[in-house]
Structures are given as C-alpha cells and as structure tokens.
Design an enzyme around this catalytic site. Sequence first.
Site, PDB file in Angstrom:
ATOM      1  N   ASP A  12      -9.510  -1.055   1.799  1.00 27.15           N
ATOM      2  CA  ASP A  12      -8.242  -1.497   2.370  1.00 27.15           C
ATOM      3  C   ASP A  12      -8.361  -1.485   3.885  1.00 27.15           C
ATOM      4  O   ASP A  12      -9.284  -0.893   4.448  1.00 27.15           O
ATOM      5  CB  ASP A  12      -7.103  -0.575   1.925  1.00 27.15           C
ATOM      6  CG  ASP A  12      -5.733  -1.232   2.044  1.00 27.15           C
ATOM      7  OD1 ASP A  12      -5.680  -2.430   2.375  1.00 27.15           O
ATOM      8  OD2 ASP A  12      -4.717  -0.557   1.798  1.00 27.15           O
ATOM      9  N   GLU A  53      -9.140  -5.483   6.589  1.00 27.80           N
ATOM     10  CA  GLU A  53      -9.436  -5.465   5.154  1.00 27.80           C
ATOM     11  C   GLU A  53     -10.873  -5.897   4.884  1.00 27.80           C
ATOM     12  O   GLU A  53     -11.579  -5.298   4.059  1.00 27.80           O
ATOM     13  CB  GLU A  53      -8.443  -6.360   4.413  1.00 27.80           C
ATOM     14  CG  GLU A  53      -7.030  -5.776   4.353  1.00 27.80           C
ATOM     15  CD  GLU A  53      -5.986  -6.791   3.928  1.00 27.80           C
ATOM     16  OE1 GLU A  53      -4.901  -6.361   3.519  1.00 27.80           O
ATOM     17  OE2 GLU A  53      -6.244  -8.014   4.040  1.00 27.80           O
ATOM     18  N   ASP A  78      -6.174  -4.523  -2.803  1.00 23.68           N
ATOM     19  CA  ASP A  78      -4.819  -5.055  -2.926  1.00 23.68           C
ATOM     20  C   ASP A  78      -4.582  -6.232  -1.993  1.00 23.68           C
ATOM     21  O   ASP A  78      -3.451  -6.685  -1.833  1.00 23.68           O
ATOM     22  CB  ASP A  78      -3.766  -3.966  -2.692  1.00 23.68           C
ATOM     23  CG  ASP A  78      -3.823  -3.359  -1.302  1.00 23.68           C
ATOM     24  OD1 ASP A  78      -3.755  -4.107  -0.324  1.00 23.68           O
ATOM     25  OD2 ASP A  78      -3.916  -2.124  -1.205  1.00 23.68           O
ATOM     26  N   ASP A 127      -6.148   3.157   1.067  1.00 16.24           N
ATOM     27  CA  ASP A 127      -5.031   3.019   1.993  1.00 16.24           C
ATOM     28  C   ASP A 127      -4.879   4.278   2.854  1.00 16.24           C
ATOM     29  O   ASP A 127      -4.665   4.199   4.066  1.00 16.24           O
ATOM     30  CB  ASP A 127      -3.747   2.747   1.211  1.00 16.24           C
ATOM     31  CG  ASP A 127      -2.525   2.661   2.105  1.00 16.24           C
ATOM     32  OD1 ASP A 127      -2.340   1.621   2.747  1.00 16.24           O
ATOM     33  OD2 ASP A 127      -1.755   3.641   2.166  1.00 16.24           O
ATOM     34  N   HIS A 298      12.710 -23.417   6.850  1.00 15.09           N
ATOM     35  CA  HIS A 298      11.936 -24.219   7.795  1.00 15.09           C
ATOM     36  C   HIS A 298      12.752 -24.532   9.048  1.00 15.09           C
ATOM     37  O   HIS A 298      13.987 -24.441   9.060  1.00 15.09           O
ATOM     38  CB  HIS A 298      11.496 -25.522   7.129  1.00 15.09           C
ATOM     39  CG  HIS A 298      12.671 -26.360   6.662  1.00 15.09           C
ATOM     40  ND1 HIS A 298      13.397 -27.167   7.512  1.00 15.09           N
ATOM     41  CD2 HIS A 298      13.243 -26.484   5.439  1.00 15.09           C
ATOM     42  CE1 HIS A 298      14.363 -27.767   6.833  1.00 15.09           C
ATOM     43  NE2 HIS A 298      14.297 -27.362   5.576  1.00 15.09           N
ATOM     44  N   GLU A 374      12.615 -28.049  -2.262  1.00 15.64           N
ATOM     45  CA  GLU A 374      14.070 -28.190  -2.221  1.00 15.64           C
ATOM     46  C   GLU A 374      14.575 -28.972  -3.427  1.00 15.64           C
ATOM     47  O   GLU A 374      13.807 -29.650  -4.132  1.00 15.64           O
ATOM     48  CB  GLU A 374      14.466 -28.886  -0.903  1.00 15.64           C
ATOM     49  CG  GLU A 374      15.968 -29.093  -0.689  1.00 15.64           C
ATOM     50  CD  GLU A 374      16.793 -27.805  -0.714  1.00 15.64           C
ATOM     51  OE1 GLU A 374      16.954 -27.249  -1.830  1.00 15.64           O
ATOM     52  OE2 GLU A 374      17.279 -27.372   0.341  1.00 15.64           O
TER      53      GLU A 374
END
Length: 494
Positions: A12, A53, A78, A127, A298, A374
């Site tokens: 991670d 990462e 992850d 993590d 947007h 949309e």
Amino acid sequence: MTAPSELIVEADGGSRGNPGPAGYGAVVLDPATGETLAERAEYIGVATNNVAEYKGLVAGLQAARELFPDAAVHVRMDSKLVVEQMSGRWKIKHPDMKPLAAEAARVFPAGRVRYEWIPRERNKHADRLANEAMDAGRRGEQWTPSATAPRPAPAADLAAARGAAGDATAGAARARAALAGSRPEPEGLFAPDAARASLAAAAEADRDAAAGTSLTTATGTSLTTATEADRDAAAGTSLTTATGTDRDAATATGIATAAGDFEAEAAHAPAARPAAPASQGWAGPDMGAPATFVLLRHGETALTPEKRFSGSGGADPELSAAGRRQAEAVAAALAARGTIQEIVSSPLTRCRQTAEAVATRLGLDVRIENGLRETDFGAWEGLTFAEVRERHKDDLDAWLASPKAAPTGGGESFATVARRVAATRDRLTAAYAGRTVLLVTHVTPIKTLIRLALGAPPESLFRMELSAASISAVAYYGDGNASVRLLNDTSHLR
C-alpha cells in the site's frame, strides 16, 4: 524454513495531500500460516498516492525475491488502479507510473505473479506500515519496525473466525477478536469531526436494535426543502438543505452539510483508533471503511446558463470557456483535499473533459461508466422549459406528475434512470469498497443517488439545487446503509 511454492505480498502507499508527504508499506506473508516473513516501509517525500502505491509494490516484490527467488507471488492490494494496470487490463498513461510499473514487472517473471484487488480493511498491515513511514518522515526519521505493532492473525485463526455461513454478525465479531487489532473509524471525504462518531455508530450498529431506522444521517436531523423546483433545468434545480438554519441563509450558501463545515481528510488515516468495547450499546459487527462517492457535476456548457434540457439523447456539447475554468478550479480543490483515489466518469464529452482536468492534476486515470450518463430527454433535448410547455404541455404535465412518465419522443423516465443508476451504484460500491471515488456525472444521476441514499420520494428530484461543477458526497457501508455527507458545495468556485 521450507521454501513455499507461493508467497503473498500485500502493499500500500499513501500521500497526505496527493501530492504531498508520502510513504509506502509492504509485507510478505506465508500463505499457509499467515506468518509475517518480511516488512518494508519508507518515507519517499512529496508524491501522489499512486506513485506511493507502486513503490510499495516494487518493495514488496523485491523483499519476496530476496527471501525465495524461485517462488510464485500472489500480490494483494487495495489499489484498483495498480492491480488493473499490472494485470494488463488497464493502460498506463501517466508518465510517473510507467517506469515504476516496468520496474515491478522486472522483479519476477510475469507468469509467476498474479494480482488481486482486496478491500482496504483487508490490507491493514501494509496500510499501517505506510502510515508509520509517513509519521517517521514527518519527524525527520527513517522508518523502523515497531515491536509492539499488531500483526495479522494466523490464517487458521482467521478461517475459524469467519464462522458458519450466513452468520455474518457473529462471524464479523469473531474475526475482529481474532485480528486483535484496531482500525480507523470510517473516514471518507468531508466527514466532519462532529459527525464522525455518528457515522461510525451507524456503520457498526447492531441492526436488530436499530430496526425501523432505515437511514441515519450524520446528526439525526432531517433535510428541509426550502424552495419549489425550477423546472427550467433538466431534472429540476432548486433545493436548499438546512440543519436548523434559516431557509434564506441556506439558500444564500447553497449547501448545509450534516454537521457544519467539512474537514478535508487525508487519503490514509495517520493512526488507528481502538475499536469500541463490545459491551457498548451501539457496538456491533465491524462494517469496515465505506465506499465514498464524491459526486461532481460537470462544468458548464453553452446550454447550461440558458437552462436548456441537455441529456444523452441529443447533442453532446463540450465545456464552454466558463466550464473549463470551473473544471480547473474543482481539480485544484480536490488536489488540495487529497482524498480521491479513483475517478469514474459518464461517457458524455462534458463529463469526460471535467474528469480529465481532475485526473491530470491528481495523476490518475479515468474509467468510463455508461450507467452515469444523463437522462435521455427525447424530443425535449435542447429546448427550454418554456418551449417544452408550449409544444408538449400534456407530456410535460405527465412527466412532472409521475416518475414513470417519459419525455416526448421516447426519452427515459425518472423511474428508468433510477433503476440504471441504482445498478451502477451497486457495481461501483462492490468494486471500490473502502475507497474514495470521484464520480463525474450529471444532474439527474447525482440527484438520484442522493434521493436513494436518503430514502426520499421521487418528487424530491425537483427540490434539489445542483450547480455546475458542484461537489456532493455519499458514503456506502457494507450493510447497505448510506450517509449523505455533502450536497452542492460550490465554495471552490468563489
């Protein structure tokens, strides 16, 4: 020890600022016993989440090769981006990622490494190491292993802790006891301190005790609608939400969060907090970190200020000059907050352009999701509300009265859109559990996600204000509950 045929590498990385002070963590595990064979962590200075990462992946693979150079490797991370890119399913576009991916690919022959995405709560060891490295860097020190830090439970204990099939509550409780560790409270984008305790309680509540409470908001208050719909906008565009504030004040600000001002969260919490004792009234199964959807409408097109219907069934307008400025402003704001880990966009041009502005700033790729498009407004595309009223009065009245009514000419009803958006939500929450994901989409999909999270009726779509380039946020927990954290934030545009 006998050389295993396969090693597990969990990795991670995190950045407190994205880009900001960053570090990585990686652990090599024996798949048979769950024993920790090696740990790696390092503070790497200022970098993005994805760079950290990738560096964690490289360090984990190198540690595995040092131990058993002939073993196969099962990588678990992850980071959907890293897993998909290293598996060859997604292209690597960002120039900072390409050399790191190439370096990772050279450590072992390609046929001996396989990649698996796992939720963040299953990647706690790596993590924790990444956060330890970042903490050390903040102190001006190098990372060193912590002798007192909790280690993952042996695989046999974890298997026993899962419990009988169907006994999710007892199984989660036993798994938590077997792990004997701690986790951060559910934290996503914009979860304020005042609300976080309620969010954690909602996520960990005993659902039998909470029966009849289908939705818990961060403060327990209900949203108050303040104005009638402005039907000129595609799905109605006038709501002010309030949490005890004067409606006029709510209108002026355009948004009230569940518990006041939001707090920008780091992508990885710096330290875990102890889990609440099981004897407390709200204690229950650990649902893990939620999937948090940051919902970005947007930027403006030429049709937006004219309040014309602009869906997926007509022209596909691009951002106007004002819309491009809005996209850059929101990109800067999201980069400063530093919590976005993935970006998913509607396929329509105005959303893709907005998403790319953010992606360029954050160093992320954009995934296109057709379910975020949309509404198809049929024959109303490009018309104002007044023009639709003049030409298609009966159809418009029916549309305003029922979510099952479609626009003139075979467009989509709100009921149809709700089914599409709900299915998309379910796919994305499963794919991004424990992640903070930016969804760049439109008025109707965002309002629908908010409505469904609140359990509000369809007519609430006409009572929400949703400005161009505004930000909203919803957190989705493992038990299916949701928490609306933000609505129509436009502070970055002022």
